[in-house]
Motif scaffolding. Structure first.
Motif, short mmCIF file in Angstrom:
data_model
loop_
_atom_site.label_atom_id
_atom_site.label_comp_id
_atom_site.label_asym_id
_atom_site.label_seq_id
_atom_site.Cartn_x
_atom_site.Cartn_y
_atom_site.Cartn_z
N ASN A 224 0.80 -1.23 0.00
CA ASN A 224 0.00 0.00 0.00
C ASN A 224 0.83 1.28 0.00
OD1 ASN A 224 -2.84 -1.09 0.25
ND2 ASN A 224 -1.83 -2.14 1.95
N GLY A 225 2.17 1.15 -0.01
CA GLY A 225 3.02 2.33 0.00
C GLY A 225 2.74 3.23 1.18
N GLU A 226 2.51 2.63 2.36
CA GLU A 226 1.99 3.38 3.49
C GLU A 226 2.92 4.46 4.02
OE1 GLU A 226 0.31 0.86 6.56
OE2 GLU A 226 -0.43 -0.53 5.04
N LEU A 227 4.23 4.23 4.00
CA LEU A 227 5.13 5.22 4.58
C LEU A 227 5.29 6.44 3.68
CD1 LEU A 227 7.86 2.95 6.22
CD2 LEU A 227 5.69 3.79 7.16
N SER A 228 5.41 6.22 2.38
CA SER A 228 5.47 7.37 1.47
C SER A 228 4.12 8.10 1.45
CB SER A 228 5.86 6.92 0.07
OG SER A 228 4.96 5.95 -0.43
N GLU A 229 3.04 7.34 1.56
CA GLU A 229 1.69 7.93 1.64
C GLU A 229 1.60 8.85 2.86
OE1 GLU A 229 -2.56 8.14 0.55
OE2 GLU A 229 -0.72 7.65 -0.51
N LEU A 230 2.15 8.40 3.99
CA LEU A 230 2.12 9.21 5.21
C LEU A 230 2.91 10.49 5.03
CD1 LEU A 230 1.60 9.78 8.18
CD2 LEU A 230 3.45 8.18 8.76
N ALA A 231 4.13 10.39 4.50
CA ALA A 231 4.95 11.59 4.31
C ALA A 231 4.26 12.60 3.40
CB ALA A 231 6.31 11.20 3.72
N GLU A 232 3.69 12.11 2.29
CA GLU A 232 3.00 13.01 1.37
C GLU A 232 1.71 13.56 1.99
OE1 GLU A 232 4.21 14.14 -1.31
OE2 GLU A 232 5.87 12.77 -1.70
N GLY A 233 1.06 12.76 2.84
CA GLY A 233 -0.15 13.22 3.51
C GLY A 233 0.14 14.34 4.49
N LEU A 234 1.26 14.26 5.19
CA LEU A 234 1.65 15.33 6.11
C LEU A 234 1.90 16.63 5.34
CD1 LEU A 234 4.08 13.27 8.37
CD2 LEU A 234 1.81 14.12 9.02
N SER A 254 6.48 2.08 15.27
CA SER A 254 7.60 3.01 15.33
C SER A 254 7.96 3.60 13.98
CB SER A 254 8.82 2.31 15.93
OG SER A 254 9.20 1.19 15.15
N LEU A 255 7.81 2.85 12.89
CA LEU A 255 8.15 3.38 11.58
C LEU A 255 7.28 4.59 11.24
CD1 LEU A 255 8.51 0.06 9.53
CD2 LEU A 255 10.35 1.49 10.45
N GLU A 256 5.99 4.48 11.50
CA GLU A 256 5.07 5.59 11.25
C GLU A 256 5.35 6.76 12.19
OE1 GLU A 256 1.12 2.92 10.15
OE2 GLU A 256 1.45 3.66 12.18
N ASP A 257 5.44 6.45 13.48
CA ASP A 257 5.60 7.52 14.47
C ASP A 257 6.90 8.29 14.24
OD1 ASP A 257 4.79 8.92 16.95
OD2 ASP A 257 6.61 7.98 17.76
N ARG A 258 7.94 7.59 13.79
CA ARG A 258 9.22 8.25 13.52
C ARG A 258 9.08 9.29 12.40
NH1 ARG A 258 12.40 3.83 12.15
NH2 ARG A 258 12.20 3.26 14.35
N ILE A 259 8.31 8.94 11.37
CA ILE A 259 8.10 9.89 10.26
C ILE A 259 7.33 11.11 10.74
CG2 ILE A 259 6.84 10.19 8.09
CD1 ILE A 259 7.59 7.26 7.44
N VAL A 260 6.26 10.89 11.52
CA VAL A 260 5.47 12.01 12.04
C VAL A 260 6.33 12.89 12.96
CG1 VAL A 260 3.42 12.68 13.33
CG2 VAL A 260 3.36 10.63 11.88
N LYS A 261 7.09 12.25 13.82
CA LYS A 261 7.95 12.99 14.76
C LYS A 261 8.96 13.85 14.02
CE LYS A 261 11.26 12.25 18.53
NZ LYS A 261 11.94 11.22 19.37
N ARG A 262 9.62 13.25 13.02
CA ARG A 262 10.63 14.01 12.26
C ARG A 262 10.01 15.17 11.50
NH1 ARG A 262 14.40 9.16 9.63
NH2 ARG A 262 15.42 8.54 11.58
N PHE A 263 8.86 14.91 10.90
CA PHE A 263 8.19 15.98 10.15
C PHE A 263 7.85 17.14 11.06
CE2 PHE A 263 4.23 18.01 8.80
CZ PHE A 263 4.54 18.41 7.52
N LEU A 264 7.21 16.87 12.18
CA LEU A 264 6.78 17.95 13.07
C LEU A 264 7.98 18.64 13.73
CD1 LEU A 264 3.56 16.46 14.69
CD2 LEU A 264 3.75 18.12 12.81
N ALA A 265 9.02 17.86 14.05
CA ALA A 265 10.21 18.48 14.64
C ALA A 265 10.87 19.43 13.65
CB ALA A 265 11.19 17.39 15.07
N GLU A 266 10.98 18.98 12.41
CA GLU A 266 11.62 19.81 11.40
C GLU A 266 10.77 21.03 11.06
OE1 GLU A 266 12.74 21.23 7.42
OE2 GLU A 266 10.85 20.28 7.95
N ARG A 267 9.46 20.84 11.01
CA ARG A 267 8.56 21.93 10.64
C ARG A 267 8.33 22.92 11.78
NH1 ARG A 267 9.28 20.05 5.54
NH2 ARG A 267 7.47 20.47 4.24
N SER A 268 8.65 22.55 13.01
CA SER A 268 8.41 23.45 14.14
C SER A 268 9.67 24.20 14.57
CB SER A 268 7.86 22.66 15.35
OG SER A 268 8.80 21.69 15.78
#
Length: 350
Positions: A224-234, A254-268
């Protein structure tokens, strides 16, 4: 990673509810629905978050799901809310484009419940679970290669890397070799067949989990390409949220949460130029954090809904800074063999 997106009421999503939305009250605290607001539920499922938002305020929700079964099941809910709910089939990575098709250019909140829904897990015919024998499919939307296509055609070396990277399975090479031996005799067609092959290769686990858990997780994420889908969804959420708009993301491993954490950390954080390039202007943060640490389910919620045990919620509020381009690799999305390619047993796991 079983999201349990269904609502608690008897008529949720047009029928008796079988699933409980995870961390619903916490998600609503982050989103903070208000009268006249416009909200996007990027992962409709059985409508749990959507119903919670609509019941919390006299607002409008655009709900998205890539699964046509969820879209069909939700039509009665659309009728119930009489113009306040729009239900759209599509991927949440395109939520800004899909919302624009409904006349929405800016939103007050976005909710994402990442991964497979309980409805999909609990339906044997969808082929997500080793607990019920069914066709080895795992596709959320029914398009692209199935899990059976992957396990029967991908080179063993690529299959081992996939299972190790996305399933964090230490015995991935043994699993890939076992799959290779089995498919040489006849194609692997069902979840039961694959679960038995993997269980023999991995052996009993001390934590009591089924030995095939990690392999099935890896295949589902990959198909389902879930991790790239998550990054693009953010990134899509960042584009559509207005200043002061809220983002709530629930992840399940952890794979999902790590992507969300990195995105929000970088964006904040303020992005500054290198000291060697002082002419580069600092970029203002696009989000400010609402949750400094991930929010987990309470013991009471876990007791009522065991699938909430691994859930983690992160939330942030949009600033007025312009949205930025996204780099999925920088967020930890791994590069793996293309699932649309024909691998035809092109190598063995070492």
């Amino acid at each position: 990673m079983m999201a349990g997106r269904g609502g608690p009421s008897e008529d949720a999503a047009g029928g008796p509810a079988r699933h409980i939305p995870v961390l619903l009250s916490d998600v609503l605290d982050v989103i903070a629905p208000k009268a006249g607001g416009i909200y996007i539920d990027g992962t409709f499922g059985a409508g749990g978050y959507t119903r919670g938002i609509l019941d919390a305020a006299d607002c409008r929700v655009i709900a998205i799901d890539r699964d046509p079964t969820a879209i069909r099941a939700g039509q009665a809910m659309v009728a119930d809310y009489r113009g306040r709910l729009g239900l759209v089939e599509g991927r949440f990575s395109e939520l800004d484009r899909l919302a624009a098709g409904e006349g929405v250019e800016a939103a007050d909140g976005v909710a994402l419940d990442v991964g497979v829904s309980s409805m999909q897990i609990d339906t044997a015919e969808r082929g997500f679970s080793f607990m019920q024998d069914g066709p080895l499919d795992m596709r959320m939307g029914g398009d692209g290669p199935s899990a059976a296509d992957i396990v029967n055609t991908m080179a063993e070396v690529d299959l081992a890397r996939l299972i190790f990277t996305l399933g964090e399975e230490r015995k991935s090479r043994a699993v890939a070799r076992a799959i290779g031996r089995a498919r040489a005799d006849s194609p692997i067609a069902t979840t039961g067949q694959l679960a038995e092959i993997v269980a023999r290769a991995v052996g009993p686990l001390r934590d009591g989990k089924h030995p095939a858990t990690r392999t099935f997780q890896a295949l589902r994420i990959y198909v389902n390409g879930e991790l790239s889908e998550l990054a693009e969804g953010l990134a899509a959420a960042e584009r559509i949220l207005k200043e002061g708009g809220r983002l709530a993301v629930v992840s399940f491993h952890s794979l999902e949460d790590r992507i969300v954490k990195r995105f929000l950390a970088e964006r904040s954080q303020i992005r500054r130029g290198s000291r060697h390039m002082p002419e580069v202007r600092a970029e203002a943060p696009t989000f400010k954090l609402i949750t400094r640490h991930p929010v987990g389910a309470s013991e009471d919620e876990i007791a009522a809904n065991p699938r909430a045990r691994s859930a983690r919620l992160r939330g942030a509020e949009r600033t007025g800074a312009p949205a930025r381009p996204i780099d999925p690799a920088a967020l930890g999305v791994p590069r793996l063999a293309d699932p649309s390619r024909d691998h035809r047993h092109g190598g063995r796991a070492s």
